[in-house]
Design a protein around this motif. Structure first.
Motif, short mmCIF file in Angstrom:
data_model
loop_
_atom_site.label_atom_id
_atom_site.label_comp_id
_atom_site.label_asym_id
_atom_site.label_seq_id
_atom_site.Cartn_x
_atom_site.Cartn_y
_atom_site.Cartn_z
N ILE A 100 0.84 -1.21 0.00
CA ILE A 100 0.00 0.00 0.00
C ILE A 100 0.87 1.26 0.00
CG2 ILE A 100 -1.83 1.29 1.17
CD1 ILE A 100 -2.77 -1.33 2.44
N LYS A 101 1.71 1.39 1.04
CA LYS A 101 2.44 2.66 1.17
C LYS A 101 3.55 2.79 0.12
CE LYS A 101 3.05 3.98 5.56
NZ LYS A 101 3.42 3.74 6.99
N LEU A 140 1.90 3.84 -3.01
CA LEU A 140 1.54 5.26 -2.89
C LEU A 140 2.77 6.17 -3.05
CD1 LEU A 140 -1.07 5.36 0.00
CD2 LEU A 140 -1.37 6.28 -2.30
N THR A 173 3.55 6.45 -6.70
CA THR A 173 2.46 7.18 -7.37
C THR A 173 2.63 8.68 -7.11
OG1 THR A 173 1.02 5.27 -7.08
CG2 THR A 173 -0.06 7.39 -7.49
N ASN A 221 -1.18 -0.61 -11.83
CA ASN A 221 -1.00 -1.18 -10.49
C ASN A 221 -1.24 -2.68 -10.55
OD1 ASN A 221 -0.46 1.28 -9.23
ND2 ASN A 221 -2.63 1.71 -8.89
N ALA A 269 -7.03 -2.61 -1.06
CA ALA A 269 -6.59 -1.20 -1.02
C ALA A 269 -6.04 -0.78 -2.38
CB ALA A 269 -5.52 -1.02 0.07
N LEU A 296 -7.27 2.42 -4.32
CA LEU A 296 -6.32 3.47 -4.71
C LEU A 296 -6.29 3.64 -6.23
CD1 LEU A 296 -3.46 2.63 -2.18
CD2 LEU A 296 -5.02 4.59 -2.12
N SER A 297 -6.46 2.56 -6.97
CA SER A 297 -6.50 2.67 -8.44
C SER A 297 -7.76 3.41 -8.86
CB SER A 297 -6.50 1.27 -9.09
OG SER A 297 -5.39 0.52 -8.65
N LEU A 305 -7.44 7.10 -7.89
CA LEU A 305 -6.50 7.82 -8.77
C LEU A 305 -7.15 8.09 -10.13
CD1 LEU A 305 -3.57 8.89 -9.05
CD2 LEU A 305 -2.93 6.63 -9.93
#
Ligand code: NDP
Ligand code: 8X3
Length: 253
Positions: A111-112, A115, A118, A135, A157, A161-162, A165
């Motif tokens: 996850i992080k 990120l 990204t 991703n 997640a 997040l995809s 975004l």
């Protein structure tokens, strides 16, 4: 010549993407944690005519990632495709019995880490109004399977997040793909079982799993789709896998 940045390019899906994208004429920025392995891969690819730059850092290390990207030569600053691939599963245990250290590593990487890259790469894409983030999610993000708990949560997640975004970029020409593989035979299960090869091999027993190449083919297809076509999400399963937990193990091939 377009540039593809691949995280976790020293093994499995990331490595297969490096070869596929190089063969398709992209130049490569390859990230990994193992400097020797990275250099070996770069020199093999260069031997085949590819243009390659390596960046050795742990995607969890925000400062190292920032530094590495800031130090890119000017003519390498334009990244066309970011493949957020670096990731791992650690352990296959009940949620109330898992190891805290395994959870931290998965959450921090899957996850992080995703990120971090990204956040560092996408502003340039927005500025140029051009680019593509791929991703590497998972079937594990669609629904939890037994003992998958935290790993499945990290891939759920990746989906959120995809999607987030993609919404945040809808006013731009930057595309976002969540590529969700099922069982792919790589080093993934060896890592998950902390080096126990027998346990890892059992994961693929009785079924012909996907290969890294199968997933790289789909990533390349998404990257090469016409500019107005956004492959938003793709689930790729072995023929005898139906979901994260339904796998027919007396496969005919
Ligand atoms: P591999 O273990 O073969 O490759 C993982 C790659 O990620 C390695 O190069 C590894 O490097 C790198 N990596 C791990 N942690 C970090 C880190 N903190 N910083 C930089 N690089 C890191 O597994 P896969 O190729 O299968 O996995 C790639 C992605 O695909 C992962 O996100 C995984 O969750 C996902 N996936 C895999 C599936 C499968 O069945 N194999 C199915 C669905 C999704 P190192 O050797 O240094 O650890
Ligand atoms: C990797 C595939 O099914 O082992 O994400 O979780 S699975």
């Amino acid at each position: 010549m377009k540039t593809t940045f691949i995280t976790g390019a020293t093994s499995g899906i990331g490595l297969a993407c490096a070869y596929k994208f190089a063969q398709a004429g992209y130049r490569l920025i390859l990230n990994g944690r193992n400097a020797d392995r990275l250099e070996q891969i770069a020199s093999e690819l260069q031997g085949q005519g590819a243009t390659v730059l390596t960046l050795c850092f742990d995607v969890r290390d925000r400062e190292a990632a920032q530094k590495a990207l800031a130090c890119l030569p000017a003519d390498w600053q334009t990244i066309d495709v970011l493949i957020n691939n670096a990731g791992l599963a650690l352990g296959l245990e009940k949620e109330y019995e898992g190891a805290f250290s395994d959870w931290d590593a998965m959450i921090d990487t899957n996850i992080k880490g995703l990120l971090n890259l990204t956040r560092l790469v996408v502003p340039g894409m927005v500025e140029r109004n051009r680019g593509h983030v791929i991703n590497i999610g998972s079937v594990a993000g669609d629904a939890a399977y037994a003992n998958g708990n935290v790993y499945c949560a990290t891939k759920a997640a990746v989906k959120a997040l995809s999607d987030g975004l993609r919404i945040d970029l809808a006013q731009t020409a930057v595309r976002v793909t969540n590529l969700k593989p099922g069982l792919v035979q790589t080093n993934f299960s060896v890592t998950r079982f902390h080096g126990d090869r027998q346990k890892a091999d059992n994961v693929y027993k009785g079924i012909k799993p996907l290969s890294g190449d199968d997933i790289a083919d789909v990533a390349l297809y998404a990257a090469q789709a016409p500019e107005h076509v956004q492959i938003a999400e793709v689930l790729v399963l072995a023929t005898h896998q139906a979901s994260g937990s339904v796998i027919f193990r007396e496969a005919k091939f």
